[in-house]
Structures are given as C-alpha cells and as structure tokens.
Design a protein around this motif. Structure first.
Motif, mmCIF file in Angstrom:
data_model
loop_
_atom_site.group_PDB
_atom_site.id
_atom_site.type_symbol
_atom_site.label_atom_id
_atom_site.label_comp_id
_atom_site.label_asym_id
_atom_site.label_seq_id
_atom_site.Cartn_x
_atom_site.Cartn_y
_atom_site.Cartn_z
ATOM 1 N N UNK A 7 0.829 -1.210 0.000
ATOM 2 C CA UNK A 7 0.000 0.000 0.000
ATOM 3 C C UNK A 7 0.861 1.257 0.000
ATOM 4 N N UNK A 8 2.001 1.197 0.676
ATOM 5 C CA UNK A 8 2.892 2.350 0.682
ATOM 6 C C UNK A 8 3.396 2.668 -0.720
ATOM 7 N N UNK A 9 3.667 1.621 -1.492
ATOM 8 C CA UNK A 9 4.200 1.823 -2.836
ATOM 9 C C UNK A 9 3.169 2.406 -3.806
ATOM 10 N N UNK A 10 1.899 2.340 -3.452
ATOM 11 C CA UNK A 10 0.883 2.977 -4.291
ATOM 12 C C UNK A 10 1.020 4.499 -4.250
ATOM 13 N N UNK A 11 1.536 4.997 -3.146
ATOM 14 C CA UNK A 11 1.817 6.436 -2.992
ATOM 15 C C UNK A 11 0.602 7.305 -3.376
ATOM 16 N N UNK A 12 -0.526 7.002 -2.795
ATOM 17 C CA UNK A 12 -1.758 7.720 -3.129
ATOM 18 C C UNK A 12 -1.632 9.230 -2.895
ATOM 19 N N UNK A 13 -1.025 9.689 -1.784
ATOM 20 C CA UNK A 13 -0.885 11.147 -1.608
ATOM 21 C C UNK A 13 -0.095 11.827 -2.716
ATOM 22 N N UNK A 14 0.748 11.066 -3.429
ATOM 23 C CA UNK A 14 1.553 11.641 -4.503
ATOM 24 C C UNK A 14 0.678 12.164 -5.642
ATOM 25 N N UNK A 15 -0.571 11.690 -5.706
ATOM 26 C CA UNK A 15 -1.495 12.153 -6.745
ATOM 27 C C UNK A 15 -1.761 13.649 -6.652
ATOM 28 N N UNK A 16 -1.507 14.215 -5.469
ATOM 29 C CA UNK A 16 -1.685 15.661 -5.282
ATOM 30 C C UNK A 16 -0.824 16.439 -6.261
ATOM 31 N N UNK A 17 0.344 15.898 -6.598
ATOM 32 C CA UNK A 17 1.259 16.595 -7.504
ATOM 33 C C UNK A 17 0.768 16.582 -8.947
ATOM 34 N N UNK A 52 -0.337 2.968 -11.337
ATOM 35 C CA UNK A 52 0.899 3.220 -12.090
ATOM 36 C C UNK A 52 2.104 3.261 -11.162
ATOM 37 N N UNK A 53 1.943 3.938 -10.017
ATOM 38 C CA UNK A 53 3.043 4.025 -9.040
ATOM 39 C C UNK A 53 3.463 2.638 -8.561
ATOM 40 N N UNK A 54 2.474 1.848 -8.176
ATOM 41 C CA UNK A 54 2.763 0.526 -7.640
ATOM 42 C C UNK A 54 3.368 -0.395 -8.687
ATOM 43 N N UNK A 55 2.834 -0.362 -9.883
ATOM 44 C CA UNK A 55 3.322 -1.228 -10.965
ATOM 45 C C UNK A 55 4.780 -0.911 -11.286
ATOM 46 N N UNK A 56 5.084 0.373 -11.414
ATOM 47 C CA UNK A 56 6.458 0.765 -11.735
ATOM 48 C C UNK A 56 7.410 0.478 -10.583
ATOM 49 N N UNK A 57 6.931 0.647 -9.354
ATOM 50 C CA UNK A 57 7.766 0.328 -8.195
ATOM 51 C C UNK A 57 8.125 -1.154 -8.162
ATOM 52 N N UNK A 58 7.151 -1.985 -8.555
ATOM 53 C CA UNK A 58 7.387 -3.426 -8.530
ATOM 54 C C UNK A 58 8.542 -3.815 -9.464
ATOM 55 N N UNK A 59 8.580 -3.207 -10.634
ATOM 56 C CA UNK A 59 9.625 -3.566 -11.600
ATOM 57 C C UNK A 59 10.923 -2.788 -11.373
ATOM 58 N N UNK A 60 10.825 -1.590 -10.797
ATOM 59 C CA UNK A 60 12.047 -0.826 -10.510
ATOM 60 C C UNK A 60 12.824 -1.426 -9.343
ATOM 61 N N UNK A 77 5.362 -9.668 -4.500
ATOM 62 C CA UNK A 77 4.450 -10.022 -5.595
ATOM 63 C C UNK A 77 3.065 -9.452 -5.344
ATOM 64 N N UNK A 78 2.732 -9.280 -4.066
ATOM 65 C CA UNK A 78 1.431 -8.705 -3.732
ATOM 66 C C UNK A 78 1.248 -7.311 -4.295
ATOM 67 N N UNK A 79 2.342 -6.546 -4.372
ATOM 68 C CA UNK A 79 2.269 -5.201 -4.934
ATOM 69 C C UNK A 79 1.852 -5.255 -6.400
#
Length: 296
Positions: A7-17, A52-60, A77-79
């Motif tokens: 859930x942290x990797x989803x970075x929902x608050x980052x959507x503010x930007x 998008x945040x979570x998907x890219x974090x998983x592969x990065x 893998x859950x991410x």
C-alpha cells in the motif's frame, strides 16, 4: 497483496502533484456535472495513478528514495497484483462515464506500464522517456480529463481549444520532470537507466529546466493574452514566484555542493511548492474562467 509495504508503494498522496492538470481541464469543461467530476477524480487520482506508481515500483525495485517515499520498503508479488486491481477498478469507474474514456485510461496505463516493464522499459531511454512522461502526464491527461468531465470521446483530441491548453501542461512538465531525477543518479546508473537528468548532469539538469520554465512562462502568457485574460497571466506569475525563488535557491546550493543538496528532501519540497502553487492558481482560474460562483 494486503501488506502495508504494498500500500505504501501505491503512494496515493503523490497524486496531489498531478492534480493541477485535472483542475486546469475542469476550467475549460463546458458540461459541469458533480457526479462525473467525482468519478473522473476518483478514477484517476485514487486508482489510476496509484496503480501506475505501484506497478512501476514493482519492476524498478528501488532501494533508495523515490517520489513520495524516502525509504521505500522491499516490493513483493502482492504489490504487482494490488496495482493491477487498482488498474481494473479505474477502468470500471471509467465505464460509468463512457467507453471512450475507458480506452483513454487504458492507453495511459499501457504507456505507464511500458515505462518500467523490462521488456520495453522506456525509462532507460533519456529523451524518449522524457517526452513520453511530458506528453502523457500533461497533454494526454488534460484531454482525457476534459473528455471524461464533459462526457466526450476521442474527437476532443482534434479540438484546438482543448489541444492548446493541454500542450501548455506538457511544456511545464517537460521542464520540471528532469528535476525529479537529480537524486536518483546512482540507482538509475546501477540499473542501466539512462535518464535525461543522468545524461545532462546535475547542473545541466537545472540549466535545462530553467530554459523550459522560461518557455512555459512565455507560452502561458501568450495563451492568456490571446484570450484577453491578462489578469490570469499576472496571477500565474504570482503563483510561480515562490517556485522560481525556491528553484534559484536550490540551484545556488547545488553549485556549492552537488552531492549534499541534490537529494530527495530538496526535490520533494520543489514538488510540494510547485504543486501547491499550481493547484491554487488553477482553482482560482477555474472559478474566474467559468464564473461558476455566479450560478449560486
């Protein structure tokens, strides 16, 4: 999938930007509807962007700071599955608008996935990734928001009154995007990702961004004056003042010591100040341009 780290990797608050693009699109929407506004906002900012945040974090698989996370936890893998779940929910919400909007969400997501997926990994190509991020987080998102908010389809991509302000958002993002990479040089180079900031160097990144900020100021000024909205241009300059001042102070420190000041904290404050300034400006522009308060 339910781990806190995912859930942290989803970075929902980052959507503010990314909210300024949505508000700017709202300022030009001819068919204001509270239900559509809520659906589009939730689909994008609470599901599509976090997906998008979570998907890219998983592969990065970043081990050092990334946008919105100073100390990112290890990915699981859950991410991956959680990011896909959020993606599916965003498409479902889009279907409540129309199928054209769903297809736009799909295109955005596929391009975002290609950014970090190892089979394509746009991120490793300096100029291609820069242009892709600038176009899709700016122009494409603006037009997509306009279409969703207005219940229109792909035809809006051919309308000058939509395309022009959409391109303005891309010009601004093309200037700010490389600055988000200045603290990631070590990790990017270790992975073989030739980002634009890595290619330009830290000082080169600041000089490059300053040119694009100037271009953005001229472009927005030309746009507002062409609409006889001089007040909007002066408001834009006022909103950008703290952003430019922070940028100049940061650059001054960078010239003294790159390793010390090209870091996560300085970059995130740049994001916070610019996002806050633009959100306030575009919200004010929305109220003035639509005169929506006069309806009540």
């Amino acid at each position: 999938m339910l781990k806190l780290s995912s859930w942290k990797h989803l970075r929902i608050p980052f959507s503010f930007y990314l909210l300024p693009v949505f508000i700017f699109a709202l300022a030009f929407t001819p068919n204001h509807n509270p239900e559509r506004l809520l659906i589009v906002f939730v689909a994008l900012h609470l599901f599509l962007y976090p997906s998008s945040n979570g998907y890219n974090s998983y592969f990065d698989k970043d081990e050092k700071s990334i946008g919105g996370l100073k100390n990112p936890p290890k990915v699981t893998k859950g991410l991956y599955y959680l990011s896909l779940l959020f993606f599916v929910v965003s498409l479902f919400l889009g279907s409540l608008i129309n199928w054209a909007f769903v297809s736009m969400l799909l295109v955005y997501s596929l391009v975002s996935m290609a950014y970090s997926h190892p089979s394509i990994r746009l991120k490793k190509y300096a100029y291609l990734s820069w242009i892709t991020a600038g176009i899709f987080q700016g122009f494409f998102t603006f037009v997509m928001c306009y279409a969703g908010l207005s219940d229109f389809g792909w035809e809006v991509f051919s309308k000058p009154h939509v395309v022009i302000p959409g391109l303005l958002t891309s010009i601004m993002l093309l200037g700010s995007y490389p600055l988000t990479q200045v603290y990631q040089h070590e990790e990017d180079s270790k992975r073989g990702d030739q980002t634009l900031s890595l290619k330009l160097g830290i000082k080169g990144t600041f000089l490059f961004s300053s040119v694009w900020f100037l271009v953005a100021g001229i472009a927005f000024g030309t746009f507002f004056f062409s609409r006889n909205q001089e007040w909007a241009f002066y408001g834009f300059l006022l909103a950008m003042l703290p952003v430019i001042l922070y940028f100049l102070v940061w650059f001054r420190f960078i010239q003294k010591d790159q390793k010390e000041y090209a870091n996560y904290t300085w970059a995130m404050w740049m994001n916070r100040i610019s996002a806050l300034a633009l959100n306030v400006f575009f919200a004010w522009y929305f109220l003035e341009n639509t005169q929506i308060l006069q309806v009540f």
